[in-house]
Design a protein around this motif. Sequence first.
Motif, PDB file in Angstrom:
ATOM      1  N   SER A  24     -12.105   8.492   3.920  1.00  0.00           N
ATOM      2  CA  SER A  24     -10.971   8.089   2.739  1.00  0.00           C
ATOM      3  C   SER A  24     -10.661   6.642   3.876  1.00  0.00           C
ATOM      4  CB  SER A  24      -9.168   8.976   3.278  1.00  0.00           C
ATOM      5  OG  SER A  24      -9.172   8.301   4.167  1.00  0.00           O
ATOM      6  N   GLY A  25      -9.972   5.330   2.320  1.00  0.00           N
ATOM      7  CA  GLY A  25      -9.878   4.146   3.254  1.00  0.00           C
ATOM      8  C   GLY A  25      -9.342   4.161   4.410  1.00  0.00           C
ATOM      9  N   LEU A  26      -8.289   4.869   5.177  1.00  0.00           N
ATOM     10  CA  LEU A  26      -7.681   4.841   5.930  1.00  0.00           C
ATOM     11  C   LEU A  26      -8.701   5.845   7.001  1.00  0.00           C
ATOM     12  CD1 LEU A  26      -5.020   4.883   7.696  1.00  0.00           C
ATOM     13  CD2 LEU A  26      -4.416   6.590   7.164  1.00  0.00           C
ATOM     14  N   ILE A  70     -11.133   2.667   8.212  1.00  0.00           N
ATOM     15  CA  ILE A  70      -9.894   1.896   9.128  1.00  0.00           C
ATOM     16  C   ILE A  70      -9.512   2.810  10.657  1.00  0.00           C
ATOM     17  CG2 ILE A  70      -6.948   1.241   9.853  1.00  0.00           C
ATOM     18  CD1 ILE A  70      -7.114   1.218   6.456  1.00  0.00           C
ATOM     19  N   TYR A  76      -1.454  -2.830   5.191  1.00  0.00           N
ATOM     20  CA  TYR A  76      -1.397  -1.643   4.932  1.00  0.00           C
ATOM     21  C   TYR A  76      -0.439  -0.533   5.396  1.00  0.00           C
ATOM     22  CZ  TYR A  76      -2.692   3.229   3.183  1.00  0.00           C
ATOM     23  OH  TYR A  76      -2.903   4.296   2.204  1.00  0.00           O
ATOM     24  N   GLU A 113      -5.948  -8.508   6.220  1.00  0.00           N
ATOM     25  CA  GLU A 113      -6.078  -8.293   4.964  1.00  0.00           C
ATOM     26  C   GLU A 113      -6.031  -8.834   3.940  1.00  0.00           C
ATOM     27  OE1 GLU A 113      -3.990  -4.039   4.637  1.00  0.00           O
ATOM     28  OE2 GLU A 113      -2.957  -4.645   2.590  1.00  0.00           O
ATOM     29  N   SER A 131      -1.146  -5.819   0.242  1.00  0.00           N
ATOM     30  CA  SER A 131      -0.996  -5.190  -0.523  1.00  0.00           C
ATOM     31  C   SER A 131       0.282  -4.997  -1.286  1.00  0.00           C
ATOM     32  CB  SER A 131      -2.128  -3.564  -0.514  1.00  0.00           C
ATOM     33  OG  SER A 131      -1.486  -3.014   0.474  1.00  0.00           O
ATOM     34  N   ASP A 190      -9.622  -5.975   5.596  1.00  0.00           N
ATOM     35  CA  ASP A 190      -9.237  -5.584   4.705  1.00  0.00           C
ATOM     36  C   ASP A 190      -9.582  -5.839   3.238  1.00  0.00           C
ATOM     37  OD1 ASP A 190      -8.540  -3.316   2.436  1.00  0.00           O
ATOM     38  OD2 ASP A 190      -6.807  -2.435   3.834  1.00  0.00           O
ATOM     39  N   THR A 196     -10.096  -4.533  -0.119  1.00  0.00           N
ATOM     40  CA  THR A 196      -9.270  -3.218  -0.805  1.00  0.00           C
ATOM     41  C   THR A 196      -9.273  -3.890  -2.181  1.00  0.00           C
ATOM     42  OG1 THR A 196      -9.587  -1.454   1.051  1.00  0.00           O
ATOM     43  CG2 THR A 196      -9.037  -1.113  -1.624  1.00  0.00           C
ATOM     44  N   MET A 237     -14.383  -3.512   5.872  1.00  0.00           N
ATOM     45  CA  MET A 237     -13.754  -2.355   5.556  1.00  0.00           C
ATOM     46  C   MET A 237     -12.831  -1.992   3.467  1.00  0.00           C
ATOM     47  SD  MET A 237     -10.786  -1.009   4.633  1.00  0.00           S
ATOM     48  CE  MET A 237     -10.440  -0.019   3.754  1.00  0.00           C
ATOM     49  N   ALA A 290     -11.298   0.063   0.731  1.00  0.00           N
ATOM     50  CA  ALA A 290     -11.114   1.414   0.734  1.00  0.00           C
ATOM     51  C   ALA A 290     -11.560   1.567  -1.233  1.00  0.00           C
ATOM     52  CB  ALA A 290      -9.328   1.627   0.475  1.00  0.00           C
ATOM     53  N   THR A 323     -11.977   4.180  -2.773  1.00  0.00           N
ATOM     54  CA  THR A 323     -10.636   5.450  -4.026  1.00  0.00           C
ATOM     55  C   THR A 323      -9.953   4.000  -4.789  1.00  0.00           C
ATOM     56  OG1 THR A 323      -9.972   6.044  -1.832  1.00  0.00           O
ATOM     57  CG2 THR A 323      -8.558   5.930  -3.070  1.00  0.00           C
ATOM     58  N   LYS A 324     -10.122   2.871  -4.555  1.00  0.00           N
ATOM     59  CA  LYS A 324      -9.789   1.578  -5.733  1.00  0.00           C
ATOM     60  C   LYS A 324     -10.411   1.747  -6.840  1.00  0.00           C
ATOM     61  CE  LYS A 324      -5.646   2.220  -2.924  1.00  0.00           C
ATOM     62  NZ  LYS A 324      -5.707   2.162  -1.980  1.00  0.00           N
ATOM     63  N   LEU A 370     -10.825   9.932  -2.913  1.00  0.00           N
ATOM     64  CA  LEU A 370     -10.699   9.219  -2.814  1.00  0.00           C
ATOM     65  C   LEU A 370     -12.044   9.271  -0.875  1.00  0.00           C
ATOM     66  CD1 LEU A 370      -7.396  11.832  -1.097  1.00  0.00           C
ATOM     67  CD2 LEU A 370      -7.174   9.138  -1.297  1.00  0.00           C
ATOM     68  N   TRP A 405      -4.550   2.436  -6.457  1.00  0.00           N
ATOM     69  CA  TRP A 405      -4.467   1.673  -7.706  1.00  0.00           C
ATOM     70  C   TRP A 405      -5.470   1.750  -8.682  1.00  0.00           C
ATOM     71  CZ3 TRP A 405      -6.771  -3.018  -5.061  1.00  0.00           C
ATOM     72  CH2 TRP A 405      -6.632  -3.180  -3.584  1.00  0.00           C
TER      73      TRP A 405
HETATM   74  C1  LIG Z   1      -5.651   2.484  -0.548  1.00  0.00           C
HETATM   75  C2  LIG Z   1      -5.831   1.720   0.217  1.00  0.00           C
HETATM   76  C3  LIG Z   1      -6.725   1.785   1.590  1.00  0.00           C
HETATM   77  C4  LIG Z   1      -6.481   3.944   2.406  1.00  0.00           C
HETATM   78  O1  LIG Z   1      -7.537   3.841   1.073  1.00  0.00           O
HETATM   79  P1  LIG Z   1      -7.136   6.026   1.045  1.00  0.00           P
HETATM   80  O2  LIG Z   1      -8.316   6.295   0.881  1.00  0.00           O
HETATM   81  O3  LIG Z   1      -6.383   5.396   0.119  1.00  0.00           O
HETATM   82  O4  LIG Z   1      -6.757   6.131   2.462  1.00  0.00           O
HETATM   83  C5  LIG Z   1      -6.345   1.111   2.682  1.00  0.00           C
HETATM   84  N1  LIG Z   1      -5.874  -0.284   2.522  1.00  0.00           N
HETATM   85  C6  LIG Z   1      -5.949  -0.885   0.926  1.00  0.00           C
HETATM   86  C7  LIG Z   1      -5.667  -1.946   1.184  1.00  0.00           C
HETATM   87  C8  LIG Z   1      -5.617   0.257   0.535  1.00  0.00           C
HETATM   88  O5  LIG Z   1      -5.410  -0.299  -0.766  1.00  0.00           O
END
Ligand SMILES: *Cc1c(COP(=O)(O)O)cnc(C)c1O
Length: 389
Positions: free
Chosen positions: A85-87, A90, A111, A154, A158, A183, A185, A203, A205, A207-208, A217, A339
Amino acid sequence: MTQNKSPQTALIHSDYQAPPGFAAFPNAIHHASTVLFKNVAAMRSGEWKDKNAYTYGLHGTPTTFTLEARLAEIEGGNHCLLAPSGLAAIAMADFALLKSGDDVLLPENVYNPNRELGRWLAHDFGITARYYDPLIGAGIAALIQPNTKLIWTEAPGSVTMEVPDLPAICAAAHARGVLVALDNTWSAGLALRGFELGVDIIMQALTKYQSGGSDVLMGAVITRERALYEKLALAHMRLGLGVGADDAYLVLRGLPTLKLRFDAHDAGARTLAQWLKARPEIATVLHPALEDCPGHAIWQRDFTGAGGLFSVLFDARYTQQQTDRFVDALKLFKIGYSWGGANSLVMPYPVASMRKGWGQEGQLVRLNVGLEDPQDLIADIQQAFAALA
Ligand SMILES: *Cc1c(COP(=O)(O)O)cnc(C)c1O
Protein backbone atom coordinates in the motif's frame (compact mmCIF):
# COMPACT_ATOMS: atom_id res chain seq x y z
CA MET A 1 11.08 -40.62 -16.90
CA THR A 2 7.65 -39.90 -18.35
CA GLN A 3 6.72 -43.58 -18.66
CA ASN A 4 7.16 -44.42 -14.99
CA LYS A 5 5.15 -41.59 -13.45
CA SER A 6 1.97 -42.49 -11.68
CA PRO A 7 -1.03 -40.24 -12.39
CA GLN A 8 -0.63 -38.86 -8.86
CA THR A 9 2.90 -37.65 -9.63
CA ALA A 10 1.95 -36.54 -13.16
CA LEU A 11 -0.50 -34.10 -11.57
CA ILE A 12 2.49 -32.36 -10.03
CA HIS A 13 5.40 -33.04 -12.43
CA SER A 14 4.93 -32.60 -16.17
CA ASP A 15 7.48 -32.69 -18.96
CA TYR A 16 5.46 -30.36 -21.17
CA GLN A 17 7.03 -27.06 -22.06
CA ALA A 18 5.14 -24.44 -24.07
CA PRO A 19 6.93 -23.52 -27.31
CA PRO A 20 9.30 -20.54 -27.00
CA GLY A 21 8.90 -17.32 -28.93
CA PHE A 22 5.56 -16.09 -27.61
CA ALA A 23 5.27 -12.31 -27.76
CA ALA A 24 2.48 -9.89 -26.80
CA PHE A 25 2.15 -6.41 -25.32
CA PRO A 26 0.90 -7.33 -21.84
CA ASN A 27 3.46 -8.33 -19.23
CA ALA A 28 3.35 -11.92 -18.04
CA ILE A 29 1.96 -12.46 -14.55
CA HIS A 30 4.41 -14.59 -12.62
CA HIS A 31 2.95 -16.01 -9.42
CA ALA A 32 5.59 -17.39 -7.10
CA SER A 33 6.54 -17.80 -3.51
CA THR A 34 9.20 -20.44 -4.25
CA VAL A 35 11.62 -19.60 -7.03
CA LEU A 36 13.53 -22.54 -8.56
CA PHE A 37 17.32 -22.68 -8.92
CA LYS A 38 19.06 -24.64 -11.66
CA ASN A 39 21.59 -25.99 -9.17
CA VAL A 40 23.14 -25.30 -5.78
CA ALA A 41 25.76 -22.96 -7.24
CA ALA A 42 23.04 -20.82 -8.81
CA MET A 43 21.20 -20.76 -5.49
CA ARG A 44 24.34 -19.63 -3.66
CA SER A 45 25.34 -16.98 -6.21
CA GLY A 46 22.11 -14.99 -6.31
CA GLU A 47 22.19 -11.65 -4.41
CA TRP A 48 18.57 -10.61 -3.82
CA LYS A 49 19.44 -6.93 -3.43
CA ASP A 50 20.94 -6.73 -6.93
CA LYS A 51 17.70 -7.81 -8.59
CA ASN A 52 19.76 -9.54 -11.28
CA ALA A 53 18.65 -13.01 -10.22
CA TYR A 54 15.55 -14.58 -8.69
CA THR A 55 15.77 -15.88 -5.14
CA TYR A 56 12.35 -15.80 -3.53
CA GLY A 57 8.92 -14.42 -4.40
CA LEU A 58 9.25 -11.63 -1.82
CA HIS A 59 12.36 -10.30 -3.55
CA GLY A 60 10.93 -10.21 -7.02
CA THR A 61 9.64 -11.89 -10.13
CA PRO A 62 9.81 -10.69 -13.75
CA THR A 63 6.41 -9.04 -13.13
CA THR A 64 7.44 -7.00 -10.09
CA PHE A 65 10.94 -6.22 -11.43
CA THR A 66 9.32 -4.85 -14.60
CA LEU A 67 6.91 -2.67 -12.66
CA GLU A 68 9.70 -1.37 -10.41
CA ALA A 69 11.94 -0.55 -13.36
CA ARG A 70 9.16 1.25 -15.20
CA LEU A 71 8.17 3.34 -12.18
CA ALA A 72 11.80 4.31 -11.54
CA GLU A 73 12.12 5.34 -15.19
CA ILE A 74 9.00 7.55 -15.04
CA GLU A 75 10.29 9.37 -11.93
CA GLY A 76 13.85 9.64 -13.22
CA GLY A 77 15.16 7.39 -10.44
CA ASN A 78 17.40 4.32 -10.48
CA HIS A 79 15.90 1.99 -7.87
CA CYS A 80 12.33 1.17 -6.88
CA LEU A 81 10.74 -1.02 -4.22
CA LEU A 82 7.08 -1.99 -4.18
CA ALA A 83 4.94 -2.21 -1.06
CA PRO A 84 1.41 -3.54 -0.49
CA SER A 85 0.00 0.00 0.00
CA GLY A 86 1.09 3.60 -0.15
CA LEU A 87 1.16 3.69 3.61
CA ALA A 88 3.39 0.59 3.72
CA ALA A 89 5.78 2.42 1.38
CA ILE A 90 5.89 5.35 3.84
CA ALA A 91 6.53 2.92 6.71
CA MET A 92 9.32 1.23 4.72
CA ALA A 93 11.12 4.56 4.38
CA ASP A 94 10.66 5.43 8.07
CA PHE A 95 11.85 2.05 9.35
CA ALA A 96 14.77 2.04 6.91
CA LEU A 97 16.05 5.49 7.81
CA LEU A 98 15.09 6.14 11.44
CA LYS A 99 16.24 4.54 14.65
CA SER A 100 15.74 5.21 18.33
CA GLY A 101 17.10 8.66 19.22
CA ASP A 102 16.51 10.10 15.73
CA ASP A 103 14.21 12.96 14.78
CA VAL A 104 11.83 13.22 11.80
CA LEU A 105 10.08 16.34 10.52
CA LEU A 106 6.65 16.12 8.89
CA PRO A 107 4.51 18.89 7.40
CA GLU A 108 1.38 19.87 9.35
CA ASN A 109 -0.74 19.05 6.27
CA VAL A 110 0.74 15.58 5.76
CA TYR A 111 -1.44 12.62 4.71
CA ASN A 112 -3.05 11.79 8.03
CA PRO A 113 -1.93 8.13 8.39
CA ASN A 114 1.68 9.36 7.87
CA ARG A 115 1.11 11.75 10.79
CA GLU A 116 -0.32 8.85 12.80
CA LEU A 117 2.77 6.74 11.98
CA GLY A 118 4.90 9.64 13.24
CA ARG A 119 2.94 9.64 16.49
CA TRP A 120 3.50 5.90 16.87
CA LEU A 121 7.25 6.22 16.23
CA ALA A 122 7.36 8.96 18.84
CA HIS A 123 5.27 7.10 21.41
CA ASP A 124 6.75 3.59 21.14
CA PHE A 125 10.07 3.76 19.27
CA GLY A 126 12.05 6.55 20.93
CA ILE A 127 12.00 8.71 17.79
CA THR A 128 10.88 12.33 17.93
CA ALA A 129 8.39 13.39 15.26
CA ARG A 130 7.87 17.12 14.88
CA TYR A 131 5.49 18.92 12.56
CA TYR A 132 6.27 22.03 10.51
CA ASP A 133 4.33 24.65 8.58
CA PRO A 134 4.20 23.29 5.00
CA LEU A 135 4.98 26.79 3.67
CA ILE A 136 8.09 27.11 5.83
CA GLY A 137 10.53 26.88 2.87
CA ALA A 138 14.13 27.76 3.82
CA GLY A 139 12.92 28.42 7.37
CA ILE A 140 13.06 24.65 7.93
CA ALA A 141 16.79 25.20 8.70
CA ALA A 142 15.85 26.53 12.15
CA LEU A 143 14.05 23.26 12.99
CA ILE A 144 16.87 20.90 12.02
CA GLN A 145 18.61 19.35 15.02
CA PRO A 146 21.79 17.26 15.12
CA ASN A 147 19.60 14.11 15.41
CA THR A 148 17.22 15.05 12.56
CA LYS A 149 17.55 12.33 9.91
CA LEU A 150 14.56 12.71 7.62
CA ILE A 151 12.19 15.42 6.41
CA TRP A 152 8.93 14.33 4.81
CA THR A 153 7.29 16.59 2.24
CA GLU A 154 3.99 16.26 0.42
CA ALA A 155 3.31 18.37 -2.66
CA PRO A 156 0.66 19.57 -2.24
CA GLY A 157 -0.81 18.38 1.07
CA SER A 158 -3.73 16.23 0.01
CA VAL A 159 -6.47 17.93 2.08
CA THR A 160 -5.49 21.58 2.57
CA MET A 161 -3.40 21.69 -0.62
CA GLU A 162 -0.51 24.01 0.39
CA VAL A 163 2.41 23.65 -2.04
CA PRO A 164 5.83 23.41 -0.36
CA ASP A 165 9.04 24.98 -1.66
CA LEU A 166 10.96 21.76 -2.27
CA PRO A 167 14.27 23.25 -3.54
CA ALA A 168 14.45 25.51 -0.45
CA ILE A 169 13.65 22.64 1.94
CA CYS A 170 16.13 20.32 0.19
CA ALA A 171 18.92 22.93 0.24
CA ALA A 172 18.47 23.49 3.99
CA ALA A 173 18.27 19.74 4.66
CA HIS A 174 21.29 18.77 2.57
CA ALA A 175 23.41 21.50 4.16
CA ARG A 176 22.94 19.54 7.40
CA GLY A 177 23.12 16.03 5.91
CA VAL A 178 19.39 15.37 6.30
CA LEU A 179 17.43 13.29 3.76
CA VAL A 180 14.23 14.58 2.13
CA ALA A 181 11.38 12.27 1.16
CA LEU A 182 8.55 13.42 -1.11
CA ASP A 183 5.04 11.97 -1.23
CA ASN A 184 4.47 12.57 -4.95
CA THR A 185 1.08 10.88 -5.20
CA TRP A 186 -0.90 13.97 -6.28
CA SER A 187 1.28 14.43 -9.39
CA ALA A 188 1.35 10.71 -10.31
CA GLY A 189 5.10 11.10 -10.86
CA LEU A 190 4.25 13.09 -14.01
CA ALA A 191 3.64 16.74 -13.09
CA LEU A 192 6.40 17.20 -10.50
CA ARG A 193 10.01 16.15 -11.05
CA GLY A 194 11.01 15.47 -7.47
CA PHE A 195 14.61 14.33 -8.02
CA GLU A 196 15.34 17.36 -10.20
CA LEU A 197 14.12 19.59 -7.36
CA GLY A 198 16.52 17.87 -4.97
CA VAL A 199 14.58 15.22 -3.02
CA ASP A 200 16.34 11.96 -2.13
CA ILE A 201 13.37 9.60 -1.93
CA ILE A 202 10.08 9.65 -3.81
CA MET A 203 7.09 7.75 -2.49
CA GLN A 204 3.99 7.05 -4.55
CA ALA A 205 0.60 5.62 -3.66
CA LEU A 206 0.08 3.58 -6.84
CA THR A 207 -3.39 2.96 -5.44
CA LYS A 208 -4.37 6.29 -7.00
CA TYR A 209 -3.58 7.23 -10.62
CA GLN A 210 -1.24 4.41 -11.62
CA SER A 211 -3.87 1.79 -10.87
CA GLY A 212 -6.67 4.06 -11.98
CA GLY A 213 -9.27 1.38 -11.29
CA SER A 214 -10.11 1.90 -7.58
CA ASP A 215 -9.28 -1.79 -7.24
CA VAL A 216 -5.65 -2.04 -6.12
CA LEU A 217 -3.67 -1.02 -3.03
CA MET A 218 0.04 -0.55 -3.73
CA GLY A 219 2.90 1.81 -3.05
CA ALA A 220 6.42 2.47 -4.28
CA VAL A 221 9.61 4.02 -2.96
CA ILE A 222 12.06 5.29 -5.57
CA THR A 223 15.64 6.52 -5.16
CA ARG A 224 18.66 7.48 -7.23
CA GLU A 225 21.37 6.54 -4.72
CA ARG A 226 22.47 2.93 -4.43
CA ALA A 227 23.39 3.24 -0.72
CA LEU A 228 19.97 4.64 0.09
CA TYR A 229 18.29 1.91 -1.94
CA GLU A 230 20.18 -0.76 0.04
CA LYS A 231 18.87 0.62 3.34
CA LEU A 232 15.33 0.67 1.96
CA ALA A 233 15.73 -2.84 0.53
CA LEU A 234 16.73 -4.17 3.96
CA ALA A 235 13.60 -2.66 5.54
CA HIS A 236 11.52 -4.03 2.67
CA MET A 237 12.92 -7.52 3.30
CA ARG A 238 12.73 -7.36 7.10
CA LEU A 239 9.15 -6.13 7.06
CA GLY A 240 8.20 -8.64 4.32
CA LEU A 241 6.49 -6.07 2.12
CA GLY A 242 5.55 -8.36 -0.78
CA VAL A 243 2.94 -7.45 -3.41
CA GLY A 244 0.66 -9.83 -5.34
CA ALA A 245 1.46 -10.61 -8.96
CA ASP A 246 -2.09 -9.89 -10.14
CA ASP A 247 -2.02 -6.49 -8.46
CA ALA A 248 1.36 -5.68 -10.01
CA TYR A 249 -0.13 -6.62 -13.38
CA LEU A 250 -3.10 -4.30 -12.86
CA VAL A 251 -0.75 -1.39 -12.19
CA LEU A 252 1.37 -2.29 -15.26
CA ARG A 253 -1.81 -2.35 -17.32
CA GLY A 254 -2.67 1.16 -16.14
CA LEU A 255 0.65 2.77 -17.09
CA PRO A 256 0.18 3.28 -20.86
CA THR A 257 -2.95 5.38 -20.25
CA LEU A 258 -1.65 7.18 -17.13
CA LYS A 259 -0.81 10.48 -18.83
CA LEU A 260 -4.10 10.63 -20.75
CA ARG A 261 -6.10 9.92 -17.61
CA PHE A 262 -4.08 12.32 -15.49
CA ASP A 263 -4.53 15.13 -18.02
CA ALA A 264 -8.28 14.47 -18.17
CA HIS A 265 -8.54 14.57 -14.36
CA ASP A 266 -6.52 17.81 -14.42
CA ALA A 267 -8.73 19.48 -17.04
CA GLY A 268 -11.93 18.40 -15.31
CA ALA A 269 -10.74 19.57 -11.89
CA ARG A 270 -9.69 22.98 -13.21
CA THR A 271 -13.06 23.43 -14.93
CA LEU A 272 -14.86 22.67 -11.65
CA ALA A 273 -12.46 24.76 -9.58
CA GLN A 274 -13.04 27.82 -11.79
CA TRP A 275 -16.80 27.36 -11.63
CA LEU A 276 -16.78 26.92 -7.85
CA LYS A 277 -14.63 30.04 -7.42
CA ALA A 278 -17.46 32.16 -8.81
CA ARG A 279 -20.13 30.64 -6.53
CA PRO A 280 -21.41 32.60 -3.50
CA GLU A 281 -21.62 29.38 -1.41
CA ILE A 282 -17.83 28.92 -1.64
CA ALA A 283 -15.37 31.19 0.21
CA THR A 284 -12.09 29.70 -1.09
CA VAL A 285 -11.09 27.13 -3.67
CA LEU A 286 -7.93 25.35 -2.55
CA HIS A 287 -6.58 24.25 -5.94
CA PRO A 288 -2.85 24.86 -6.56
CA ALA A 289 -3.52 26.28 -10.04
CA LEU A 290 -5.67 29.06 -8.51
CA GLU A 291 -4.16 32.11 -6.83
CA ASP A 292 -6.21 31.53 -3.65
CA CYS A 293 -4.21 28.40 -2.89
CA PRO A 294 -1.29 28.87 -0.48
CA GLY A 295 1.89 28.14 -2.42
CA HIS A 296 0.28 28.83 -5.82
CA ALA A 297 3.41 30.64 -7.09
CA ILE A 298 5.52 27.61 -6.19
CA TRP A 299 3.12 25.35 -8.05
CA GLN A 300 3.51 27.59 -11.09
CA ARG A 301 7.30 27.43 -10.82
CA ASP A 302 7.72 23.69 -10.16
CA PHE A 303 4.75 21.79 -11.64
CA THR A 304 3.73 21.03 -15.22
CA GLY A 305 0.18 20.00 -14.36
CA ALA A 306 -2.30 19.37 -11.58
CA GLY A 307 -4.12 16.34 -10.26
CA GLY A 308 -7.87 15.87 -10.05
CA LEU A 309 -7.93 16.44 -6.30
CA PHE A 310 -8.70 19.77 -4.62
CA SER A 311 -10.70 21.20 -1.73
CA VAL A 312 -13.18 23.99 -1.15
CA LEU A 313 -13.91 26.02 1.95
CA PHE A 314 -17.58 26.87 2.24
CA ASP A 315 -18.68 30.34 3.26
CA ALA A 316 -18.43 30.58 7.06
CA ARG A 317 -22.20 31.10 7.39
CA TYR A 318 -22.77 27.38 6.66
CA THR A 319 -22.64 24.95 9.58
CA GLN A 320 -21.20 21.45 9.36
CA GLN A 321 -24.76 20.12 9.39
CA GLN A 322 -25.54 22.14 6.27
CA THR A 323 -22.41 21.11 4.37
CA ASP A 324 -23.01 17.48 5.40
CA ARG A 325 -26.44 17.77 3.77
CA PHE A 326 -24.71 19.12 0.63
CA VAL A 327 -22.36 16.11 0.56
CA ASP A 328 -25.28 13.70 1.07
CA ALA A 329 -27.23 15.36 -1.76
CA LEU A 330 -24.51 14.77 -4.38
CA LYS A 331 -25.37 11.99 -6.81
CA LEU A 332 -22.40 11.54 -9.17
CA PHE A 333 -19.84 12.34 -6.46
CA LYS A 334 -19.78 9.33 -4.11
CA ILE A 335 -18.64 9.58 -0.50
CA GLY A 336 -15.35 7.71 -0.14
CA TYR A 337 -11.63 7.95 0.61
CA SER A 338 -8.93 7.73 -2.02
CA TRP A 339 -8.85 9.12 -5.54
CA GLY A 340 -7.32 8.62 -8.98
CA GLY A 341 -10.06 6.34 -10.33
CA ALA A 342 -12.71 7.09 -12.96
CA ASN A 343 -15.39 7.91 -10.38
CA SER A 344 -15.68 11.29 -8.71
CA LEU A 345 -15.49 11.24 -4.92
CA VAL A 346 -16.23 13.68 -2.11
CA MET A 347 -15.12 13.80 1.52
CA PRO A 348 -15.70 16.38 4.27
CA TYR A 349 -12.71 16.89 6.59
CA PRO A 350 -12.77 18.38 10.12
CA VAL A 351 -9.83 20.57 9.19
CA ALA A 352 -9.87 22.77 12.30
CA SER A 353 -9.24 19.73 14.54
CA MET A 354 -6.80 18.09 12.09
CA ARG A 355 -4.56 21.10 11.55
CA LYS A 356 -2.88 22.99 14.34
CA GLY A 357 -2.84 26.67 13.49
CA TRP A 358 -5.38 26.36 10.67
CA GLY A 359 -6.48 29.98 10.57
CA GLN A 360 -9.34 29.77 8.07
CA GLU A 361 -13.06 29.59 8.74
CA GLY A 362 -15.60 27.54 6.82
CA GLN A 363 -16.25 23.83 6.36
CA LEU A 364 -13.74 22.02 4.16
CA VAL A 365 -14.94 19.54 1.55
CA ARG A 366 -12.48 17.68 -0.67
CA LEU A 367 -13.40 16.76 -4.23
CA ASN A 368 -11.76 14.12 -6.37
CA VAL A 369 -12.75 14.82 -9.95
CA GLY A 370 -13.11 11.60 -11.92
CA LEU A 371 -13.43 11.11 -15.66
CA GLU A 372 -17.11 12.01 -16.05
CA ASP A 373 -18.16 14.98 -18.23
CA PRO A 374 -17.24 18.06 -16.12
CA GLN A 375 -20.54 19.73 -17.05
CA ASP A 376 -22.49 16.85 -15.50
CA LEU A 377 -20.36 17.15 -12.35
CA ILE A 378 -21.07 20.90 -12.20
CA ALA A 379 -24.81 20.20 -12.56
CA ASP A 380 -24.54 17.67 -9.72
CA ILE A 381 -22.88 20.22 -7.42
CA GLN A 382 -25.40 22.88 -8.42
CA GLN A 383 -28.38 20.69 -7.50
CA ALA A 384 -26.72 19.69 -4.20
CA PHE A 385 -26.21 23.35 -3.21
CA ALA A 386 -30.00 23.44 -2.69
CA ALA A 387 -29.49 21.16 0.34
CA LEU A 388 -27.49 23.90 2.07
CA ALA A 389 -30.64 25.96 2.66
C1 LIG B 1 -3.66 7.42 -0.57
C2 LIG B 1 -2.44 8.13 -0.17
C3 LIG B 1 -1.43 7.47 0.52
C4 LIG B 1 -1.54 6.03 0.97
O1 LIG B 1 -1.85 5.14 -0.04
P1 LIG B 1 -2.62 3.77 0.33
O2 LIG B 1 -2.29 2.89 -0.82
O3 LIG B 1 -4.07 4.11 0.45
O4 LIG B 1 -2.04 3.28 1.62
C5 LIG B 1 -0.31 8.19 0.86
N1 LIG B 1 -0.19 9.49 0.53
C6 LIG B 1 -1.14 10.16 -0.13
C7 LIG B 1 -0.95 11.59 -0.45
C8 LIG B 1 -2.30 9.50 -0.48
O5 LIG B 1 -3.26 10.17 -1.11
